[in-house]
Scaffold this motif. Structure first.
Motif, short mmCIF file in Angstrom:
data_model
loop_
_atom_site.label_atom_id
_atom_site.label_comp_id
_atom_site.label_asym_id
_atom_site.label_seq_id
_atom_site.Cartn_x
_atom_site.Cartn_y
_atom_site.Cartn_z
N CYS A 225 83.60 18.37 45.50
CA CYS A 225 83.46 18.59 46.94
C CYS A 225 82.05 19.09 47.17
CB CYS A 225 84.46 19.64 47.41
SG CYS A 225 84.24 20.06 49.15
N ARG A 227 80.97 20.64 50.05
CA ARG A 227 80.82 21.57 51.18
C ARG A 227 80.50 23.00 50.74
NH1 ARG A 227 82.15 18.88 55.94
NH2 ARG A 227 83.53 17.11 55.65
N GLY A 228 80.90 23.36 49.54
CA GLY A 228 80.46 24.65 48.97
C GLY A 228 80.93 25.90 49.70
N CYS A 229 82.16 25.93 50.21
CA CYS A 229 82.64 27.16 50.87
C CYS A 229 82.64 28.30 49.85
CB CYS A 229 84.06 26.96 51.40
SG CYS A 229 84.19 25.53 52.48
N PHE A 231 84.44 30.95 49.38
CA PHE A 231 85.67 31.53 48.86
C PHE A 231 86.43 30.55 47.96
CE2 PHE A 231 86.09 29.58 52.99
CZ PHE A 231 87.02 28.59 52.72
N CYS A 232 85.86 29.38 47.71
CA CYS A 232 86.62 28.31 47.07
C CYS A 232 86.21 28.15 45.62
CB CYS A 232 86.40 27.01 47.83
SG CYS A 232 87.18 25.61 47.06
N VAL A 234 86.71 25.36 43.89
CA VAL A 234 86.29 24.00 43.57
C VAL A 234 84.76 24.06 43.45
CG1 VAL A 234 86.09 21.62 44.41
CG2 VAL A 234 88.19 22.90 44.81
N GLU A 266 89.73 16.29 47.39
CA GLU A 266 89.51 17.47 48.25
C GLU A 266 89.39 17.03 49.71
OE1 GLU A 266 90.17 20.15 46.96
OE2 GLU A 266 89.94 19.59 44.86
N LYS A 349 81.37 23.52 56.17
CA LYS A 349 82.73 23.01 56.41
C LYS A 349 82.78 22.10 57.65
CE LYS A 349 87.31 24.13 55.55
NZ LYS A 349 87.98 24.05 54.25
S1 SF4 Z 1 87.51 24.90 50.68
FE1 SF4 Z 1 87.71 22.67 50.74
S2 SF4 Z 1 85.89 22.01 51.83
FE2 SF4 Z 1 85.45 24.07 51.15
S3 SF4 Z 1 84.45 23.83 49.13
FE3 SF4 Z 1 86.64 24.08 48.75
S4 SF4 Z 1 87.42 22.00 48.61
FE4 SF4 Z 1 85.44 21.87 49.61
#
Ligand code: SF4
Length: 488
Positions: A225, A227-229, A231-232, A234, A266, A349
């Protein structure tokens, strides 16, 4: 002792959830308003088996099985309640975990509210304490654990020691399982915790194809993914999309069990794209190919931004999917209604829109989903370290705007993960009046829509007369309890 490798996962992961992936989220809850045996039957009944071999297994476990088979290992995937039949021949037991201690965002929120251990943690303990595993351990069985929930073992070092877990693998493991399992078979001690480094992340060609059906025919269409949020968990590894042929071959394998497929990524809307803008041609072609092959399909996740950015494309995709079914589902992250908080914790996001446009992106994306019969199971994050009262008010206002959108919206207490992994957990003691108001709004929203969602879930299913009344009864009991608690 032979060199056999057994693979398994606990009961909450080895179930087809009555052919509805979203029902499986019920395993995140602790014991509640109905007896445990009935809850288990409704939300994670045992999957069918033949000689103890499940007809389907979690997709991640199937990938590891395929990789080990490709490398010439003697591997068998076994149902957790039938390990006794095979374990005496095994030298290694590989266990797939998702949320083994119930401290993931959904389960820890339910646990904090209901003050009991979630089912998925209970069943992981049941698996690890099985007498046949304890006995095999005493004669030298090696235990290797992998899957998205392995980060939780860092919080439970005593458990790892007490249960003799020999190795924990974190990350995309295809390129490393061979060497780790080989070391274990040769009685060389594998590393206790192996975090797969970027250079060992498999390329598309290095990701094997599954050789047996996955639960609810879940099929990965890509990884990563961009987007690099914050808190995530991934990672920011590059987007890799499987070619059509690879996806279709895996569908052929999993469709031995018939039914529809669940496309996993994702953000399914980004299939074939290099950034956050959907690729019309590739997405349409994928759906046309898949719909021809299957009785139906669902998505694991998609983003509101891609739907809002390409409403016409989204409607065309919906038309293709709805040829064979009345609705489809996906998990969606709303997380907050506050543009300021969105900018701080998930600045990409909303992309291609700006973070300050996030609430409008949510309203527009959710409206399109409602009109096109995509039912979103949405999450909100409560208690992020930087959250202010103003942020909470914005999220509460957004909930008001979403009241007519057919959806489930679940508030989740903040769990330190991703780039926020060193922050503090959000605790129930920190719940203030605004948090309470938000939690109650979500509860009311879900109770308003749930009957409609149950009807849609069972429409056209032969077993609807058997199961539907039980889900209805469950919801009625919750409504009664909510009323009794004075929540109007
Ligand atoms: S929360 Fe969703 S959109 Fe944001 S980095 Fe994680 S997988 Fe990607």
């Amino acid at each position: 002792m032979s060199d056999k490798i057994l693979l398994t996962a606990d009961r909450t992961l080895t179930s087809d959830y009555h052919h509805n992936e979203f029902i499986g989220f019920g395993a995140c809850a602790p014991p509640n308003v109905i007896p445990d045996w009935l809850y288990k039957w409704l939300f994670f009944p045992p999957i069918k088996t033949k000689d103890g071999i499940p007809v389907a297994a979690p997709y991640g476990l199937r990938k590891i099985e395929a990789q080990l088979l490709n490398e010439g290992f003697d591997v068998l995937t076994v149902d957790p309640d039938h390990l006794g039949k095979y374990i005496d021949e095994a030298k290694i037991l590989g266990i797939h975990v998702m949320d083994p201690f119930g401290i993931g965002p959904a389960s820890s929120t339910f646990a904090a509210i209901l003050k009991k251990e979630p089912f998925l943690a209970q069943y992981f303990h049941i698996l690890m304490n099985k007498p046949e595993i304890r006995k095999a351990k005493r004669r030298g069985l090696k235990i290797i654990v992998g899957g998205p929930g392995v980060w939780q073992f860092k919080y439970r070092p005593e458990f790892v020691k007490e249960h003799g877990i020999d190795c924990i693998i974190a990350g995309e493991a295809e390129k490393v399982v061979g060497k780790i399992f080989r070391a274990a078979l040769n009685d060389d001690d594998p590393p206790q915790y192996y975090e797969v480094p970027i250079k060992e992340t498999p390329s598309l060609e290095e990701i094997p194809e599954i050789v047996a059906p996955s639960i609810n025919n879940l099929i990965e269409i890509g990884r990563g993914c961009c987007r690099g949020c914050k808190f995530c968990s991934v990672t920011l590894r590059p987007l890799r999309w499987y070619p059509y042929e690879k996806i279709l071959r895996e569908i052929d394998v999993t469709m031995r069990n018939k039914g529809g497929v669940c496309l996993h990524a994702e953000d399914v809307m980004l299939y074939g794209s290099k950034n956050t803008i959907p690729n019309d041609e590739k997405l349409l072609k994928l759906h046309e190919l898949v719909v021809k092959k299957c009785d139906g399909m669902g998505w694991s996740h998609c983003s509101l931004a891609t739907v809002a950015a390409k409403p016409k494309l989204f409607s065309k995709i919906a038309e293709i999917i709805l040829q064979k079914q009345p609705w489809w589902g996906a998990e969606i992250g709303i997380e907050t209604g506050s543009p300021k908080l969105a900018e701080k914790i998930m600045p990409a996001k909303a992309h291609p829109f700006k973070p300050e446009e996030w609430p409008e992106v949510v309203r527009s994306g959710m409206g399109l989903m409602h009109d096109n019969k995509l039912i979103p199971a949405c999450t909100l994050i409560v208690g992020v370290p930087e959250e202010t009262e103003e942020d909470l008010i914005k999220t509460i206002e957004l909930m008001d705007d979403l009241k007519d959108v057919r959806s489930l919206i679940v508030p989740l207490f903040f769990v330190p993960m991703g780039r926020l992994k060193n922050e503090d957990w959000f605790k129930e003691a920190e719940v203030n009046e605004l948090h309470q108001e938000l939690l109650i709004k979500c509860l009311k929203h879900d109770l308003y829509w749930i009957d409609n969602l149950i009807d849609l879930s069972f429409s056209g299913k032969w077993y609807k007369y058997l199961l539907k009344p039980f889900y209805r009864l469950f919801v009625e009991i919750i409504r009664y309890k909510v009323k009794k608690a004075g929540i109007k």
